[in-house]
Design an enzyme around this catalytic site. Structure first.
Site: not given
Ligand code: NAP
Length: 251
Positions: A15, A92, A157
């Site tokens: 974050a 995330n 990825y």
């Protein structure tokens, strides 16, 4: 007037910058207290916390390499120790090591898989028990359109991001009976440090392939995450919400 996420506690991995930063700020704007996780960039993470506190919100930074199981556990424990509960987990944190398969080194495969996919296992495993105990929770995993459509130079990825989608659907089935939703957000081309160094030609191609003819902003991903974290999204689970200007439709 009370805010929609008041009294909610959110953990956002990665974050300090980019999309995670925007998610932390948006959840805080809607009233949540936020645990701002970072790996290397303490200065940037502190700035996110300062920005939240400046508007009267609550936030702390916690350093953890979420690809490491013990550190992910410590992150979740720090959230519980500080705020007493976890309502929202946003996985995330992510990285890229783009390379054609024939040139890709084993370390490049391993690094991307551990940072992007094992981290999701690590944090979900640590957060699931406290969520199950309270019979509520929202888990939102950031995948990518690369995990849906594939992308040359991104076998590592794309595999990690496709893995997140399968993981999310499976965990949604496991945790649904405990009133915990598990969803994915799949961004398209978003302007962040991760994409800043892409060759200009590729950036232009990205715009041309996107029906809305532009790159997205981190805030536009954050709005989708905040929606999935909200009471309004209570009956949505196992879903993948694309935030990509129409990119993944192809055509
Ligand atoms: P970014 O600007 O490079 O930021 C990455 C964030 O992840 C940073 O906060 C970084 O922390 C953190 N991080 C990296 N490795 C970590 C680890 N091992 N443990 C904890 N934190 C770690 O990336 P972004 O573009 O915002 O991407 C965020 C997510 O969206 C990723 O999962 C990415 O795959 C996904 N995504 C992005 C795009 C796009 O176009 N940008 C598109 C689709 C999906 P430090 O600051 O401490 O290094």
């Amino acid at each position: 007037m009370s805010l929609p996420l008041e009294n909610k506690i959110a953990v956002v991995t990665g974050a300090s910058r980019g999309i995670g930063r925007a998610v932390a700020l948006e959840l805080a704007r809607r009233g949540a207290a936020v645990v701002v996780n970072y790996h290397q960039n303490a200065g940037a993470a502190n700035e996110v916390v300062s920005a939240i506190q400046a508007t009267g919100g609550r936030a702390i930074t916690v350093r953890a390499d979420v690809g490491d199981f013990a550190q992910a556990e410590a992150l979740i424990q720090a959230a519980l120790d500080t705020f007493g509960q976890i309502d929202i987990l946003v996985n995330n944190a992510g990285t890229t090591r783009d390379q054609l398969l024939m040139l890709m080194k084993e370390e490049e495969w391993d690094e991307v898989l551990r940072t992007n996919l094992k981290s999701v296992f690590n944090c979900c495993k640590a957060a699931a028990r406290p969520m199950v105990r309270r019979r509520q929770g929202r888990i939102i995993n950031i995948t990518s359109v690369s995990g849906i459509a594939g992308q040359a130079g991104q076998t590592n990825y794309a595999a990690s991001k496709a893995g997140i989608i399968g993981f999310t659907r499976s965990l949604a089935k496991e945790l649904g009976p405990r009133n915990i939703t598990v969803n994915c957000v799949a961004p398209g081309f978003i302007m962040t440090d991760l994409t800043a160094d892409l060759p200009e030609e590729l950036k232009q191609k990205g715009i041309e392939a996107t029906p809305l003819r532009r790159w997205g902003k981190p805030e536009e991903v954050a709005y989708a995450v905040a929606f999935l974290a909200s009471d309004e999204a209570a009956f949505i689970t196992g879903a993948t919400l694309t935030v990509d200007g129409g990119l993944v439709m192809g055509g």
